[in-house]
Design a protein around this motif. Structure first.
Motif, PDB file in Angstrom:
ATOM      1  N   SER A 154     -34.639  26.009  39.002  1.00 45.37           N
ATOM      2  CA  SER A 154     -35.793  26.429  39.801  1.00 45.37           C
ATOM      3  C   SER A 154     -35.468  27.451  40.880  1.00 45.37           C
ATOM      4  O   SER A 154     -36.359  27.896  41.595  1.00 45.37           O
ATOM      5  N   LEU A 159     -34.496  30.635  37.274  1.00 41.26           N
ATOM      6  CA  LEU A 159     -35.772  31.006  36.663  1.00 41.26           C
ATOM      7  C   LEU A 159     -35.631  32.252  35.790  1.00 41.26           C
ATOM      8  O   LEU A 159     -36.265  32.361  34.735  1.00 41.26           O
ATOM      9  N   VAL A 185     -40.292  26.054  36.414  1.00 32.07           N
ATOM     10  CA  VAL A 185     -39.360  26.109  35.283  1.00 32.07           C
ATOM     11  C   VAL A 185     -40.138  26.079  33.969  1.00 32.07           C
ATOM     12  O   VAL A 185     -39.831  26.824  33.028  1.00 32.07           O
ATOM     13  N   ALA A 188     -41.820  29.357  33.438  1.00 27.27           N
ATOM     14  CA  ALA A 188     -40.859  30.395  33.051  1.00 27.27           C
ATOM     15  C   ALA A 188     -40.546  30.353  31.561  1.00 27.27           C
ATOM     16  O   ALA A 188     -39.955  31.300  31.039  1.00 27.27           O
ATOM     17  N   ASN A 317     -38.435  27.271  45.937  1.00 25.65           N
ATOM     18  CA  ASN A 317     -37.960  27.740  44.650  1.00 25.65           C
ATOM     19  C   ASN A 317     -38.230  29.219  44.505  1.00 25.65           C
ATOM     20  O   ASN A 317     -39.144  29.757  45.111  1.00 25.65           O
ATOM     21  N   GLY A 318     -37.445  29.893  43.673  1.00 28.89           N
ATOM     22  CA  GLY A 318     -37.657  31.315  43.478  1.00 28.89           C
ATOM     23  C   GLY A 318     -36.985  32.137  44.564  1.00 28.89           C
ATOM     24  O   GLY A 318     -36.120  31.678  45.297  1.00 28.89           O
TER      25      GLY A 318
END
Length: 327
Positions: A154, A159, A185, A188, A317-318
């Motif tokens: 994540s 990702l 996730v 993605a 996340n990201g």
């Protein structure tokens, strides 16, 4: 020009707004007007003064960025004025960090940014995209039909790795600790999304791989997960260690029984030739729309310290980026 300056090592509070002068460009240099800059964990470690390489103070942080070329040296062939580009510091020399209005760097540090990729997303390329590509293509040599397990999918690199692995034709299993991360996730492209796997929960992955385990494991926290990875990986499989924060006790007999490979990776160990091949692979996948960076939050330039703190806290996340609108 305006830039973020770090005058002494420490936390996010050390980031200050300031002014710096750019060097004149030489025949193999490029000047880029930056629209966004990405923040990597390594940028945070460098700012604390605890990273392997310490910059001379004061300095402008940032290795990843995106913008438009405004000047090129006489020998530059790969880009021209007006081109949208993303910047990858590290292997090629960058004379100022990306958290600035403009920067000067070697031409080998800039790569074409397709129109369908925003500047904010472009700032999320660089280190994350090259890391994911090198781990999957160079170190693991992922092939269509294989199963790839991404242990901690994540984050910014994870990702992108999920998307790239799917593009390569793999079945992808990704893990995350929070529901928000699991959703990203899955979005993605992961075929299966699970909680992080421990020695006690290895059976949950074996159940979905017909008892064989994944062909490839991409590992971001080896000091916690490597023993579980060895229990999990398929016979003659490959574990690529991207991240580690300490020591771990493992049973090497598992490597003997499985005849598996554990391969470490540090992005900047690449030769210049390897770097150029990886960068070309990344830009090709970008043009094919095989992946896109997931930007978690974009902070205005004036709030760069808050952006750094967001990465330090590690609660999302990201990718975290800083934008330069109005500079």
């Amino acid at each position: 020009m305006k830039a973020i300056l770090i005058k002494q090592f420490g936390g996010a509070e050390q980031l200050q707004l300031g002014n710096v002068s750019l060097p004149c460009i030489h025949e193999h240099h490029v000047k880029v007007k930056l629209h966004a800059a990405g923040i990597n964990p390594s940028d945070v470690y460098t700012a604390t003064g605890t990273y392997a390489v310490k910059p001379n103070l004061p300095y402008t942080p940032g290795n990843d960025g995106a913008g438009v070329v405004v000047e090129v040296g006489a020998d530059v062939k790969n880009v021209q004025v007006g081109d949208r580009v993303f910047v990858v510091g590290g292997k090629s020399k960058v004379f100022t960090g990306t958290m600035a209005a403009e920067m000067v760097c070697e031409a080998t540090a800039v790569h074409p940014l397709p129109e369908h990729v925003s500047f904010e997303q472009g700032a999320g390329l660089g280190v994350p995209a090259l890391t994911a590509y090198r781990a999957l293509v160079d170190r693991a040599q992922v092939k269509a039909g294989q199963t790839v397990f991404i242990h901690g999918a994540s984050g910014a690199v994870g990702l992108i790795a999920v998307q790239m692995a799917k593009h390569l034709g793999a079945t992808v299993i990704g893990t995350a600790s929070r529901e928000e991360g699991k959703a990203l996730v899955k979005e993605a492209g992961a075929d299966i999304v699970l909680d992080h796997i421990t020695e006690e929960t290895v059976a949950s992955v074996l159940d979905v791989t017909n008892g064989e385990g994944p062909d490839v494991i991409i590992e971001f926290l080896a000091n916690v997960n490597l023993q579980a990875d060895l229990m999990l990986v398929k016979k003659r499989g490959v574990i690529v260690v991207i991240g580690n924060r300490g020591d771990i006790t493992i049973n090497p007999r598992l490597m003997m029984q499985k005849e598996c490979d554990v391969r470490g990776m540090v992005l900047w160990n690449m030769t210049q030739e390897e770097y150029e091949a990886v960068a070309t692979g990344v830009t090709t996948m970008l043009q094919q729309q095989a992946f896109a960076p997931v930007v978690r939050q974009a902070f205005p330039f004036e709030e760069a310290s808050a952006a750094f703190q967001e990465v330090i806290d590690g609660t999302g996340n990201g990718k975290v980026v800083v934008t330069m609108e109005g500079l």
